[in-house]
Design a protein around this motif. Structure first.
Motif, PDB file in Angstrom:
ATOM      1  N   HIS A 184      15.572 -13.495   0.020  1.00  0.00           N
ATOM      2  CA  HIS A 184      14.484 -14.035  -0.809  1.00  0.00           C
ATOM      3  C   HIS A 184      13.630 -12.941  -1.435  1.00  0.00           C
ATOM      4  O   HIS A 184      12.460 -13.138  -1.723  1.00  0.00           O
ATOM      5  N   LEU A 185      14.233 -11.813  -1.636  1.00  0.00           N
ATOM      6  CA  LEU A 185      13.519 -10.661  -2.180  1.00  0.00           C
ATOM      7  C   LEU A 185      12.846 -10.962  -3.524  1.00  0.00           C
ATOM      8  O   LEU A 185      11.728 -10.499  -3.790  1.00  0.00           O
ATOM      9  N   ALA A 186      13.480 -11.769  -4.338  1.00  0.00           N
ATOM     10  CA  ALA A 186      12.906 -12.089  -5.650  1.00  0.00           C
ATOM     11  C   ALA A 186      11.566 -12.803  -5.482  1.00  0.00           C
ATOM     12  O   ALA A 186      10.606 -12.554  -6.229  1.00  0.00           O
ATOM     13  N   ASP A 187      11.459 -13.681  -4.474  1.00  0.00           N
ATOM     14  CA  ASP A 187      10.195 -14.374  -4.212  1.00  0.00           C
ATOM     15  C   ASP A 187       9.117 -13.378  -3.774  1.00  0.00           C
ATOM     16  O   ASP A 187       7.956 -13.507  -4.135  1.00  0.00           O
ATOM     17  N   VAL A 188       9.526 -12.409  -2.977  1.00  0.00           N
ATOM     18  CA  VAL A 188       8.572 -11.405  -2.503  1.00  0.00           C
ATOM     19  C   VAL A 188       8.061 -10.588  -3.686  1.00  0.00           C
ATOM     20  O   VAL A 188       6.859 -10.358  -3.834  1.00  0.00           O
ATOM     21  N   GLU A 189       8.962 -10.213  -4.561  1.00  0.00           N
ATOM     22  CA  GLU A 189       8.569  -9.429  -5.737  1.00  0.00           C
ATOM     23  C   GLU A 189       7.643 -10.235  -6.648  1.00  0.00           C
ATOM     24  O   GLU A 189       6.648  -9.713  -7.159  1.00  0.00           O
ATOM     25  N   ALA A 190       7.945 -11.513  -6.822  1.00  0.00           N
ATOM     26  CA  ALA A 190       7.099 -12.365  -7.669  1.00  0.00           C
ATOM     27  C   ALA A 190       5.704 -12.463  -7.059  1.00  0.00           C
ATOM     28  O   ALA A 190       4.694 -12.396  -7.764  1.00  0.00           O
ATOM     29  N   TYR A 191       5.641 -12.586  -5.733  1.00  0.00           N
ATOM     30  CA  TYR A 191       4.338 -12.668  -5.068  1.00  0.00           C
ATOM     31  C   TYR A 191       3.564 -11.362  -5.272  1.00  0.00           C
ATOM     32  O   TYR A 191       2.374 -11.373  -5.598  1.00  0.00           O
ATOM     33  N   GLU A 192       4.243 -10.270  -5.100  1.00  0.00           N
ATOM     34  CA  GLU A 192       3.581  -8.960  -5.205  1.00  0.00           C
ATOM     35  C   GLU A 192       3.002  -8.742  -6.606  1.00  0.00           C
ATOM     36  O   GLU A 192       1.945  -8.131  -6.758  1.00  0.00           O
ATOM     37  N   ALA A 193       3.686  -9.250  -7.606  1.00  0.00           N
ATOM     38  CA  ALA A 193       3.226  -9.062  -8.987  1.00  0.00           C
ATOM     39  C   ALA A 193       1.881  -9.738  -9.223  1.00  0.00           C
ATOM     40  O   ALA A 193       1.128  -9.351 -10.107  1.00  0.00           O
ATOM     41  N   GLU A 194       1.565 -10.751  -8.411  1.00  0.00           N
ATOM     42  CA  GLU A 194       0.325 -11.521  -8.600  1.00  0.00           C
ATOM     43  C   GLU A 194      -0.825 -11.040  -7.719  1.00  0.00           C
ATOM     44  O   GLU A 194      -1.938 -11.546  -7.817  1.00  0.00           O
ATOM     45  N   ARG A 195      -0.591 -10.101  -6.828  1.00  0.00           N
ATOM     46  CA  ARG A 195      -1.660  -9.681  -5.895  1.00  0.00           C
ATOM     47  C   ARG A 195      -2.760  -8.951  -6.672  1.00  0.00           C
ATOM     48  O   ARG A 195      -2.464  -8.105  -7.510  1.00  0.00           O
ATOM     49  N   PRO A 196      -4.045  -9.243  -6.359  1.00  0.00           N
ATOM     50  CA  PRO A 196      -5.130  -8.538  -7.048  1.00  0.00           C
ATOM     51  C   PRO A 196      -5.038  -7.029  -6.821  1.00  0.00           C
ATOM     52  O   PRO A 196      -4.693  -6.576  -5.722  1.00  0.00           O
ATOM     53  N   ALA A 197      -5.385  -6.276  -7.858  1.00  0.00           N
ATOM     54  CA  ALA A 197      -5.243  -4.817  -7.779  1.00  0.00           C
ATOM     55  C   ALA A 197      -6.249  -4.197  -6.817  1.00  0.00           C
ATOM     56  O   ALA A 197      -6.041  -3.091  -6.328  1.00  0.00           O
ATOM     57  N   TRP A 198      -7.365  -4.908  -6.536  1.00  0.00           N
ATOM     58  CA  TRP A 198      -8.377  -4.298  -5.678  1.00  0.00           C
ATOM     59  C   TRP A 198      -8.060  -4.374  -4.198  1.00  0.00           C
ATOM     60  O   TRP A 198      -8.777  -3.810  -3.375  1.00  0.00           O
ATOM     61  N   LEU A 199      -7.015  -5.053  -3.833  1.00  0.00           N
ATOM     62  CA  LEU A 199      -6.677  -5.098  -2.406  1.00  0.00           C
ATOM     63  C   LEU A 199      -6.417  -3.682  -1.885  1.00  0.00           C
ATOM     64  O   LEU A 199      -5.888  -2.842  -2.611  1.00  0.00           O
ATOM     65  N   PRO A 200      -6.817  -3.409  -0.638  1.00  0.00           N
ATOM     66  CA  PRO A 200      -6.783  -2.024  -0.167  1.00  0.00           C
ATOM     67  C   PRO A 200      -5.372  -1.476   0.054  1.00  0.00           C
ATOM     68  O   PRO A 200      -4.454  -2.212   0.390  1.00  0.00           O
ATOM     69  N   LYS A 201      -5.260  -0.169  -0.140  1.00  0.00           N
ATOM     70  CA  LYS A 201      -4.021   0.550   0.169  1.00  0.00           C
ATOM     71  C   LYS A 201      -4.370   1.671   1.136  1.00  0.00           C
ATOM     72  O   LYS A 201      -5.424   2.296   1.011  1.00  0.00           O
ATOM     73  N   ALA A 202      -3.493   1.918   2.082  1.00  0.00           N
ATOM     74  CA  ALA A 202      -3.745   2.965   3.069  1.00  0.00           C
ATOM     75  C   ALA A 202      -3.487   4.352   2.486  1.00  0.00           C
ATOM     76  O   ALA A 202      -3.940   5.356   3.023  1.00  0.00           O
ATOM     77  N   LEU A 203      -2.741   4.376   1.389  1.00  0.00           N
ATOM     78  CA  LEU A 203      -2.435   5.642   0.728  1.00  0.00           C
ATOM     79  C   LEU A 203      -3.038   5.646  -0.678  1.00  0.00           C
ATOM     80  O   LEU A 203      -2.967   4.615  -1.347  1.00  0.00           O
ATOM     81  N   PRO A 204      -3.591   6.724  -1.188  1.00  0.00           N
ATOM     82  CA  PRO A 204      -3.773   7.972  -0.445  1.00  0.00           C
ATOM     83  C   PRO A 204      -4.907   7.830   0.566  1.00  0.00           C
ATOM     84  O   PRO A 204      -5.703   6.904   0.465  1.00  0.00           O
ATOM     85  N   SER A 205      -4.977   8.764   1.485  1.00  0.00           N
ATOM     86  CA  SER A 205      -6.020   8.732   2.488  1.00  0.00           C
ATOM     87  C   SER A 205      -7.353   9.147   1.860  1.00  0.00           C
ATOM     88  O   SER A 205      -7.413  10.113   1.113  1.00  0.00           O
ATOM     89  N   LEU A 206      -8.418   8.365   2.127  1.00  0.00           N
ATOM     90  CA  LEU A 206      -9.722   8.649   1.541  1.00  0.00           C
ATOM     91  C   LEU A 206     -10.679   9.059   2.653  1.00  0.00           C
ATOM     92  O   LEU A 206     -10.666   8.458   3.720  1.00  0.00           O
ATOM     93  N   PRO A 207     -11.513  10.063   2.410  1.00  0.00           N
ATOM     94  CA  PRO A 207     -12.391  10.550   3.479  1.00  0.00           C
ATOM     95  C   PRO A 207     -13.432   9.513   3.901  1.00  0.00           C
ATOM     96  O   PRO A 207     -14.014   8.843   3.049  1.00  0.00           O
ATOM     97  N   ALA A 208     -13.615   9.392   5.192  1.00  0.00           N
ATOM     98  CA  ALA A 208     -14.608   8.444   5.715  1.00  0.00           C
ATOM     99  C   ALA A 208     -16.019   9.004   5.533  1.00  0.00           C
ATOM    100  O   ALA A 208     -16.194  10.197   5.462  1.00  0.00           O
TER     101      ALA A 208
END
Ligand code: SF4
Lengths: 468, 201
Positions: B177-201
């Motif tokens: 069901h990879l196509a469904d996963v890709e379709a979902y990912e395309a709709e995720r808001p851009a502001w959701l957090p990413k662990a990379l790159p590492s940002l200083p606390a």
């Protein structure tokens, strides 16, 4: 149709839903530690797979790490091998790792919120049952096993069945000296160690809304001790203020968009719960456990229960086994139980606010000479903050040991362990037989009860100390 | 994962409730980085300290079906608990109620968990204690447990049952069901957090 908060977060993450099959849920953040991940990475390698979203994955070292000499190689070769395996895997698969000595290192459930990676409305998983901690932000966060860790690494999704919904409503005001830990211990004593099986718990009501983020994390952390799949609390201003300015929190226009969305994350009027539990905060007092599971707890003013009084045969047998293991006699006042060790730390109560509460009580005093007190900050960030506030000196001057960050005596995978027969008052979350070391006996308490107990050498309510 | 269709063996009656994963395998035994070899940690505290612990009795030493009190597997998410039971020779665990994560983990590793009413658990305990050689068959195809003249039906959801019967691996199923996963990912808001790159606390 009106929805609960948990249903909203769940529905927003369904990638695929087909009758007769589990739903496929998207995972926004996958936290990884050294104990439950090596076999998952091996599985990826064996199948020739990669990590689908290294950017949504973060690893840290916490369970095995020594809290003394943290820059020296780990002495225990098996612990060292496990930590080294994580380092190799993180490097090979391109995952960010906070190793020992790193400013971001710490207990996995402490660093997520600290870095602002934990945000409302997200799905968060980790190969660790206390992932429920992150629910304090209104995230759907739950623990998974190693096979599922492998599944998330490979696909960033997880097959899930829709959970049942439980509301735990706590109204009213907590008395001074009564904390979030006492609330959750009282909840577990009421519903039992697996009473919330199959459910997600939403904690609500005025007493919950009044809590800080740290206190909310303490409550959500122990949802698993009631058997719940997750526990969460609707995000509000307290949540937003905690997140504002954290490294991974959204900024500028993104922040506004995020807050707008986060503000929709509450249970709708008219949404129904499968199970409801109500507690009156004003009746709660400091709670301690007397047995060998977190449901075997009582107000500290009570006495060790008598199994003979228990009507249910299973419960009676469990109580008998627990008392035999704990070396306790029915009828003994809980406040007469002497402890050898006080442990302040863990993902339940190892955050800055917990250390502040305990330090305030110890300031200018000396702990009981026959009692050892270990203070283990939940992360390097918490440790640095505590040292900046001078809390480390308060602890050391009171006679406690100030340690490096990690899980430590919560489960004793590192050298911090109870000896057989030793008794602890511990701010952690599990009093299972042998949890803190072979033959060790654990009483779960709040940070303020831990501090009061360190001062007297026996289980003590903070209020009794003031009167003394 | 190995397929599970039917299994016949003897029962170890574990008359305890809320058996937590720290009892099934304590933390110090979790340091291995392989997926097997966990039998030395299985119930080790009880095996060491309690001479009449059920698995210390020779008549139950070869049991492959563990029948336990309610709320089996509470506590930690360690899949090592499932591996230790399997390494210790168990293929089936029966209880009136399991902790969620344990149950989930067992289906991933090919250990069958069967939920029976407490009265049926008691009947199995009694049968095994009366005659430890009692042969019990757990049949996932017909969803029945049989021993002596007794037959007890049990529930198993169709999807999990199908996976176990076929020995299917979840990752492979999801990859369809990879196509469904890709379709979902395309709709995720851009502001959701990413662990990379590492940002200083
Ligand atoms: S502090 Fe204790 S409960 Fe929390 S993650 Fe570490 S070992 Fe698990």
């Amino acid at each position: 149709m009106p929805k609960t908060l948990a249903e909203k977060v769940y529905d927003a993450h369904v990638v695929r839903s087909t009758p007769g099959e589990p739903d496929l849920l998207y995972i926004d953040l996958h936290l990884v530690h050294e104990v439950t991940s090596p076999q998952a990475f091996d599985g990826l390698r064996a199948a020739g797979r990669t990590v689908r979203r290294p950017d949504l994955t973060m690893a840290t070292e916490d369970h095995n790490v020594p809290t003394l000499d943290i820059l020296a190689p780990i002495a225990d070769p098996v612990s060292r091998a496990q930590v080294e395996a994580l380092r190799r895997n993180a490097a090979e698969f391109g995952i960010r790792l906070a190793p020992m000595g790193d400013r971001d290192q710490g207990i996995v459930h402490v660093i997520g919120p600290q870095l602002g990676l934990t945000q409302p409305g997200m799905t968060i998983v980790c190969g660790d049952s206390h992932t429920s901690t992150h629910g304090a932000f209104g995230a759907l966060a739950f623990g998974i096993g190693t096979s599922e860790v492998e599944h998330v690494l490979a696909t960033q999704t997880l097959p899930q069945y829709r959970p049942k919904q439980m509301a735990v409503t706590v109204e009213g005001e907590l008395a001074p000296g009564v904390s979030a830990k006492d609330v959750i211990l009282a909840v577990i004593a009421q519903i039992g160690t697996n009473g919330a099986a199959g459910h997600v718990i939403e904690y609500r009501g005025s007493a919950i809304e009044a809590l800080s983020m740290e206190a909310r994390m303490t409550i959500c952390n122990m949802s698993i001790e009631a058997g719940a799949r997750a526990g969460l609390i609707a995000p509000d201003r307290t949540t937003f203020e905690f997140l504002r300015g954290r490294p991974h929190a959204p900024q500028g226009a993104d922040w506004d968009a995020a807050v707008e969305y986060w503000s929709t994350l509450r249970t709708d009027e008219g949404a129904t719960f499968d199970t409801e539990v109500v507690l009156d905060a004003s009746t709660l007092t400091p709670f301690v456990t007397w047995g060998t599971n977190p449901g075997q707890g009582l107000p500290i003013s009570e006495r060790v229960p008598d199994p003979a009084d228990m009507a249910d045969e299973g419960e009676r047998r469990a109580a008998e086994q627990a008392l035999a293991y704990m070396g306790l006699t029915p009828g003994t006042p809980l406040t007469e139980i002497e402890v050898d060790t006080v442990f302040l730390g863990s993902c339940t109560n190892g955050r800055i606010e917990d250390l502040r509460v305990a330090a305030e009580m110890l300031r200018g005093k000396k702990i009981d000479p026959g009692t050892r007190m270990l203070v283990v900050p939940g992360s390097v960030g918490v440790k640095d903050q505590a040292e900046a506030e001078g809390l480390d000196r308060v602890f050391v001057e009171a006679g406690a040991e100030w340690r490096g960050a990690g899980c430590s005596m919560c489960l004793g995978m590192n050298p911090d362990q109870l000896k057989p027969g030793e008794r602890s008052a511990s701010t952690s979350n599990r009093n299972f037989q042998g949890r803190q070391g072979k033959g060790g006996r654990t009483h779960l308490v709040s940070p303020s009860v831990a501090a009061a107990t360190a001062l007297t050498g026996r289980l003590t309510a903070p209020a009794d100390l003031i009167g003394a | 994962m190995d397929a599970f269709t039917t299994h016949t063996g003897t029962v170890a009656p574990l008359r305890r409730s809320a058996v937590d994963t720290d009892q099934i395998i304590p933390a110090e035994y979790l340091k291995r980085i392989t997926r097997t070899g966990f039998e030395d940690g299985l119930f080790v505290a009880w095996r060491t300290n309690e001479p009449d612990f059920v698995l210390n009795k020779p008549e139950f030493a070869d049991a492959s079906i563990l029948v336990a009190g309610p709320d089996f597997g509470t506590g930690s998410s360690r899949e090592h608990a499932v591996w230790a039971l399997m390494d210790g020779g168990f293929r089936v665990v029966i209880s009136s109620r399991f902790a969620d994560i344990f149950k989930n983990n067992s289906t991933k590793a090919g250990l069958l968990t069967v939920v029976l009413p407490q009265a049926e658990v008691e009947a199995l305990w009694a049968a095994a204690e009366a005659d430890p050689t009692t042969q019990v068959t757990v049949d996932l195809v017909t969803k029945q447990i049989t021993y002596g003249a007794t037959t007890v039906p049990f529930e198993a959801d169709d999807y999990t049952r199908w996976r176990l019967l076929e020995g299917l691996d979840d990752v492979g199923l999801t990859e369809r069901h990879l196509a469904d996963v890709e379709a979902y990912e395309a709709e995720r808001p851009a502001w959701l957090p990413k662990a990379l790159p590492s940002l200083p606390a």
